[in-house]
Design a protein around this motif. Structure first.
Motif, PDB file in Angstrom:
ATOM      1  N   SER A 220     -58.292  -2.371 -18.409  1.00 43.29           N
ATOM      2  CA  SER A 220     -57.504  -2.868 -17.276  1.00 43.29           C
ATOM      3  C   SER A 220     -57.804  -4.327 -16.967  1.00 43.29           C
ATOM      4  O   SER A 220     -56.899  -5.086 -16.603  1.00 43.29           O
ATOM      5  N   ILE A 221     -59.039  -4.764 -17.109  1.00 42.71           N
ATOM      6  CA  ILE A 221     -59.363  -6.172 -16.887  1.00 42.71           C
ATOM      7  C   ILE A 221     -58.668  -7.046 -17.921  1.00 42.71           C
ATOM      8  O   ILE A 221     -58.114  -8.103 -17.591  1.00 42.71           O
ATOM      9  N   ILE A 222     -58.663  -6.608 -19.165  1.00 40.80           N
ATOM     10  CA  ILE A 222     -58.003  -7.388 -20.212  1.00 40.80           C
ATOM     11  C   ILE A 222     -56.500  -7.435 -19.996  1.00 40.80           C
ATOM     12  O   ILE A 222     -55.862  -8.467 -20.192  1.00 40.80           O
ATOM     13  N   VAL A 223     -55.911  -6.329 -19.555  1.00 39.51           N
ATOM     14  CA  VAL A 223     -54.467  -6.304 -19.322  1.00 39.51           C
ATOM     15  C   VAL A 223     -54.092  -7.164 -18.116  1.00 39.51           C
ATOM     16  O   VAL A 223     -53.082  -7.873 -18.140  1.00 39.51           O
ATOM     17  N   LEU A 224     -54.886  -7.130 -17.058  1.00 35.94           N
ATOM     18  CA  LEU A 224     -54.539  -7.851 -15.837  1.00 35.94           C
ATOM     19  C   LEU A 224     -54.800  -9.352 -15.910  1.00 35.94           C
ATOM     20  O   LEU A 224     -54.084 -10.137 -15.296  1.00 35.94           O
ATOM     21  N   ASP A 225     -55.816  -9.769 -16.634  1.00 39.73           N
ATOM     22  CA  ASP A 225     -56.157 -11.187 -16.713  1.00 39.73           C
ATOM     23  C   ASP A 225     -55.426 -11.821 -17.900  1.00 39.73           C
ATOM     24  O   ASP A 225     -55.699 -11.497 -19.053  1.00 39.73           O
ATOM     25  N   LYS A 226     -54.516 -12.711 -17.613  1.00 37.28           N
ATOM     26  CA  LYS A 226     -53.681 -13.315 -18.662  1.00 37.28           C
ATOM     27  C   LYS A 226     -54.474 -14.210 -19.604  1.00 37.28           C
ATOM     28  O   LYS A 226     -54.083 -14.416 -20.740  1.00 37.28           O
ATOM     29  N   SER A 227     -55.589 -14.762 -19.140  1.00 38.72           N
ATOM     30  CA  SER A 227     -56.368 -15.633 -20.026  1.00 38.72           C
ATOM     31  C   SER A 227     -57.110 -14.840 -21.107  1.00 38.72           C
ATOM     32  O   SER A 227     -57.602 -15.430 -22.061  1.00 38.72           O
ATOM     33  N   LEU A 228     -57.166 -13.530 -20.941  1.00 38.96           N
ATOM     34  CA  LEU A 228     -57.841 -12.693 -21.945  1.00 38.96           C
ATOM     35  C   LEU A 228     -56.891 -12.146 -22.999  1.00 38.96           C
ATOM     36  O   LEU A 228     -57.283 -11.334 -23.816  1.00 38.96           O
ATOM     37  N   HIS A 229     -55.630 -12.601 -22.977  1.00 36.25           N
ATOM     38  CA  HIS A 229     -54.656 -12.114 -23.952  1.00 36.25           C
ATOM     39  C   HIS A 229     -54.737 -12.943 -25.227  1.00 36.25           C
ATOM     40  O   HIS A 229     -53.812 -13.643 -25.611  1.00 36.25           O
ATOM     41  N   ARG A 230     -55.830 -12.850 -25.872  1.00 32.20           N
ATOM     42  CA  ARG A 230     -56.045 -13.513 -27.160  1.00 32.20           C
ATOM     43  C   ARG A 230     -56.229 -12.426 -28.202  1.00 32.20           C
ATOM     44  O   ARG A 230     -56.519 -11.279 -27.875  1.00 32.20           O
ATOM     45  N   PRO A 231     -56.106 -12.757 -29.452  1.00 31.44           N
ATOM     46  CA  PRO A 231     -56.233 -11.723 -30.489  1.00 31.44           C
ATOM     47  C   PRO A 231     -57.561 -10.971 -30.467  1.00 31.44           C
ATOM     48  O   PRO A 231     -57.611  -9.784 -30.732  1.00 31.44           O
ATOM     49  N   MET A 232     -58.649 -11.667 -30.097  1.00 32.57           N
ATOM     50  CA  MET A 232     -59.943 -10.990 -30.075  1.00 32.57           C
ATOM     51  C   MET A 232     -59.946  -9.856 -29.057  1.00 32.57           C
ATOM     52  O   MET A 232     -60.428  -8.756 -29.324  1.00 32.57           O
ATOM     53  N   PHE A 233     -59.370 -10.092 -27.883  1.00 31.68           N
ATOM     54  CA  PHE A 233     -59.361  -9.069 -26.858  1.00 31.68           C
ATOM     55  C   PHE A 233     -58.326  -7.995 -27.153  1.00 31.68           C
ATOM     56  O   PHE A 233     -58.490  -6.848 -26.761  1.00 31.68           O
ATOM     57  N   THR A 234     -57.270  -8.362 -27.853  1.00 30.18           N
ATOM     58  CA  THR A 234     -56.292  -7.358 -28.280  1.00 30.18           C
ATOM     59  C   THR A 234     -56.940  -6.398 -29.276  1.00 30.18           C
ATOM     60  O   THR A 234     -56.739  -5.184 -29.204  1.00 30.18           O
ATOM     61  N   ILE A 235     -57.718  -6.932 -30.179  1.00 32.35           N
ATOM     62  CA  ILE A 235     -58.440  -6.075 -31.129  1.00 32.35           C
ATOM     63  C   ILE A 235     -59.447  -5.202 -30.391  1.00 32.35           C
ATOM     64  O   ILE A 235     -59.635  -4.029 -30.723  1.00 32.35           O
ATOM     65  N   LEU A 236     -60.078  -5.747 -29.359  1.00 34.79           N
ATOM     66  CA  LEU A 236     -61.020  -4.962 -28.565  1.00 34.79           C
ATOM     67  C   LEU A 236     -60.326  -3.775 -27.906  1.00 34.79           C
ATOM     68  O   LEU A 236     -60.868  -2.666 -27.885  1.00 34.79           O
ATOM     69  N   ILE A 237     -59.135  -3.986 -27.381  1.00 35.97           N
ATOM     70  CA  ILE A 237     -58.375  -2.885 -26.774  1.00 35.97           C
ATOM     71  C   ILE A 237     -58.021  -1.838 -27.837  1.00 35.97           C
ATOM     72  O   ILE A 237     -58.147  -0.635 -27.607  1.00 35.97           O
ATOM     73  N   ILE A 238     -57.583  -2.300 -28.993  1.00 33.32           N
ATOM     74  CA  ILE A 238     -57.204  -1.353 -30.054  1.00 33.32           C
ATOM     75  C   ILE A 238     -58.408  -0.531 -30.497  1.00 33.32           C
ATOM     76  O   ILE A 238     -58.301   0.674 -30.744  1.00 33.32           O
ATOM     77  N   LEU A 239     -59.576  -1.154 -30.584  1.00 35.14           N
ATOM     78  CA  LEU A 239     -60.779  -0.420 -30.973  1.00 35.14           C
ATOM     79  C   LEU A 239     -61.303   0.467 -29.860  1.00 35.14           C
ATOM     80  O   LEU A 239     -61.947   1.477 -30.122  1.00 35.14           O
ATOM     81  N   ASP A 240     -61.053   0.099 -28.631  1.00 38.79           N
ATOM     82  CA  ASP A 240     -61.586   0.834 -27.484  1.00 38.79           C
ATOM     83  C   ASP A 240     -60.773   2.089 -27.177  1.00 38.79           C
ATOM     84  O   ASP A 240     -61.334   3.115 -26.814  1.00 38.79           O
ATOM     85  N   CYS A 241     -59.478   2.034 -27.324  1.00 37.84           N
ATOM     86  CA  CYS A 241     -58.615   3.143 -26.896  1.00 37.84           C
ATOM     87  C   CYS A 241     -58.836   4.460 -27.647  1.00 37.84           C
ATOM     88  O   CYS A 241     -58.883   5.504 -27.013  1.00 37.84           O
ATOM     89  N   PRO A 242     -58.977   4.475 -28.956  1.00 40.21           N
ATOM     90  CA  PRO A 242     -59.155   5.778 -29.619  1.00 40.21           C
ATOM     91  C   PRO A 242     -60.425   6.518 -29.205  1.00 40.21           C
ATOM     92  O   PRO A 242     -60.469   7.726 -29.208  1.00 40.21           O
ATOM     93  N   PHE A 243     -61.469   5.789 -28.822  1.00 40.48           N
ATOM     94  CA  PHE A 243     -62.716   6.437 -28.462  1.00 40.48           C
ATOM     95  C   PHE A 243     -62.736   6.879 -27.008  1.00 40.48           C
ATOM     96  O   PHE A 243     -63.459   7.793 -26.651  1.00 40.48           O
ATOM     97  N   GLY A 244     -61.987   6.222 -26.171  1.00 44.50           N
ATOM     98  CA  GLY A 244     -62.042   6.515 -24.755  1.00 44.50           C
ATOM     99  C   GLY A 244     -60.953   7.442 -24.265  1.00 44.50           C
ATOM    100  O   GLY A 244     -61.119   8.161 -23.297  1.00 44.50           O
ATOM    101  N   PHE A 245     -59.818   7.432 -24.940  1.00 43.75           N
ATOM    102  CA  PHE A 245     -58.703   8.216 -24.412  1.00 43.75           C
ATOM    103  C   PHE A 245     -58.247   9.265 -25.370  1.00 43.75           C
ATOM    104  O   PHE A 245     -58.383   9.227 -26.495  1.00 43.75           O
TER     105      PHE A 245
END
Length: 67
Positions: free
Chosen positions: A42-67
């Motif tokens: 949610s922090i990455i989605v809400l903060d526009k300055s975090l919309h870089r490829p590194m954080f996008t990859i972090l979301i992709i890696l984070d979602c399968p383990f958490g949800f």
């Protein structure tokens, strides 16, 4: 090479009456991990300055383990 590898998984002794306590502790730790992953996403989605490829990859890696 005919080797058979046997792996025995052994649990630990739980005295009678403590099984529900261990279940609650495991459930609380699982919920804490889910909340932490949700907070990161949610922090990455809400903060526009975090919309870089590194954080996008972090979301992709984070979602399968958490949800």
């Amino acid at each position: 090479m005919n080797r058979v590898f046997i792996c025995d998984l052994e649990g630990f002794y739980v005295p009678p009456g403590y099984d529900s306590l261990l279940f609650v502790l495991a459930l609380l730790s699982y919920v804490a991990v889910l909340l932490g992953n949700g907070l990161v996403v949610s922090i990455i989605v809400l903060d526009k300055s975090l919309h870089r490829p590194m954080f996008t990859i972090l979301i992709i890696l984070d979602c399968p383990f958490g949800f």
